[in-house]
Design an enzyme around this catalytic site. Structure first.
Site, PDB file in Angstrom:
ATOM      1  N   CYS A 188      -7.241  -1.929   7.299  1.00 37.18           N
ATOM      2  CA  CYS A 188      -8.802  -1.384   7.735  1.00 37.18           C
ATOM      3  C   CYS A 188      -9.727  -2.602   7.083  1.00 37.18           C
ATOM      4  CB  CYS A 188      -8.817  -0.107   6.926  1.00 37.18           C
ATOM      5  SG  CYS A 188     -10.614   0.193   6.915  1.00 37.18           S
TER       6      CYS A 188
ATOM      7  N   CYS B 148       0.790  -1.237  -0.047  1.00 36.02           N
ATOM      8  CA  CYS B 148      -0.099  -0.033   0.040  1.00 36.02           C
ATOM      9  C   CYS B 148       0.788   1.420  -0.029  1.00 36.02           C
ATOM     10  CB  CYS B 148      -0.978   0.086   1.360  1.00 36.02           C
ATOM     11  SG  CYS B 148      -2.001   1.401   1.163  1.00 36.02           S
TER      12      CYS B 148
END
Length: 406
Positions: free
Chosen positions: A222, A101
């Site tokens: 998340c 990411c």
């Protein structure tokens, strides 16, 4: 008087990025806060806190009186991080989404958005890390396109920016930054570089950021959150049942729903077994997952790994490694695991072999081998191959002994 510099701060709605923005504002920079949305929580049954995080980030920006933007990289995250993740699991590997990411989203798309779209002079994040640059030098970095040729002009004078551990060694996040591109690092500020987490919390309390202080540390990604990983991954991959097989004698111990739901070193939940068994290997052709009866079984320990082409933070391998093809440094493949001394060998294709000074438990293909020299994070490479386990070596030695005696 010098022009006030414009810095875009990545805001996550957590305490670290909030204090990073506060520090930048106090130092007189023109700050813009931006919240990144990387996962569409409407896509699935799980609960994600994206909306709440965005609201928290907005409240911090309001209290600092700085502009606030939201940007969505849901599509990019899906194509460049998540689909890659699924492919890795199908290959029997265990990927690291946090490193990917940072590489693909935060220090690529977001970096370009900050510099090119918002016209900022630099970007900032709440990572606990530091670089070899002073802040003034960050602003001197003009955005240059990477060379179109394969090799840079060898006479080009370069002074690459190095990545160093943050002052708080318990919170140091260089592990997660080990794949970031040099161009983005040259234009990034880490305001928390010299601070401890405790001090950051104290600053947040004094600034009245109580809504972010109350939040739990975000662990993991998340979109998975606190959910059961097996259930989550089976929403995306077809179950591929197979057998749990004892590494010691080949006995079938039970069945599993798919090798991709399991990672090396974890406890295997096998029905009807009183004692704990642990995953030591996988065969994605037969679907067999090999297990061993103790957490410290020799089948779990190895001292050699090979990576794919290694990503050096400074773009080029260390001169010592280029000169002699070998170098001593330190290794880790899990954030916060103790560093292990190692010797690195550079291969012709840019990949490296890493020989560890002692066998390490559960080295896992798909994870990143991150290398350090003192305080400097040199970079990382994805583990693609493992050397033989202690168990295999023991069996080999035993066979040689028996052959010699026979």
């Amino acid at each position: 008087m010098a022009l006030i510099k414009h810095v875009v701060c990545a805001m996550s709605g957590g305490v670290d990025s909030s204090v990073a923005a506060l520090l930048l504002k106090r130092r007189g920079y023109n700050v813009t806060g931006v919240f990144m949305k990387n996962w569409d929580s409407l896509d699935e049954k799980g609960v994600c806190t994206t909306e709440k995080d965005c609201e928290d980030a907005y409240r911090v920006c309001q209290s600092l009186d700085v502009p606030f933007h939201q940007v969505s990289y849901v599509k990019e995250y899906w194509h460049e991080v998540f689909s890659n993740l699924l492919k890795e699991y199908e290959r029997g590997r265990t990927p690291n989404p946090d490193i990917l990411c940072n590489k693909h989203i935060k220090f690529n798309h977001f970096h370009k958005y900050a510099i090119d779209t918002l016209g900022s002079d630099a970007m900032a994040t709440g990572h606990y890390a530091r670089t070899s640059q002073e802040d003034d030098e960050v602003f001197e970095q003009a955005h240059t396109a990477p060379p179109t040729t394969l090799f840079r002009d060898r006479f080009e004078i370069r002074n690459p920016v190095k990545l160093y551990k943050g002052a708080d060694l318990l919170k140091d996040q260089t592990f997660f930054l080990s794949q970031i591109p040099q161009q983005a690092l040259r234009q990034t500020m880490f305001p928390l570089a010299g601070l401890t987490k405790e001090f950051v919390k104290k600053m947040a309390a004094e600034a009245g950021f109580h809504h972010v202080l109350k939040k739990k540390e975000s662990m993991g990604i998340c979109f998975i959150g606190e959910r059961n990983f097996e259930n989550f991954i089976l929403e995306y991959l077809e179950p591929k049942p197979g057998n749990f097989v004892s590494i010691e004698d080949g006995t079938v111990m039970g069945t599993h729903k798919g090798w991709f739901t399991l990672t090396l070193g974890q406890r295997a939940r096998i029905g009807g077994q009183r004692d704990a068994w642990f995953v030591v290997d996988k065969d994605i052709v037969t679907g067999d997952v090999f297990v061993a009866p103790t957490t410290n079984h020799p089948a779990l320990f190895r001292d050699t790994v090979r990576t794919e082409r290694f990503h050096w933070v400074t773009e080029d391998p260390p001169p010592e490694l280029v000169r002699t093809q070998m170098m001593d440094c330190h290794f880790r493949f899990i954030h916060q695991m103790p560093l292990v001394a190692c010797t690195v060998t550079l291969n012709m294709d840019g990949s490296v072999w890493i020989l560890l000074s002692q066998p390490v438990r559960a080295l896992t293909p798909g994870q990143f081998a991150v290398l350090y020299k003192g305080d400097e994070c040199l970079g990382s490479g994805k583990i693609t191959q493992l050397g033989p386990s202690e168990f295999t070596l023991q069996k080999g030695r035993q066979m040689l002994r028996e052959a010699a005696e026979g």
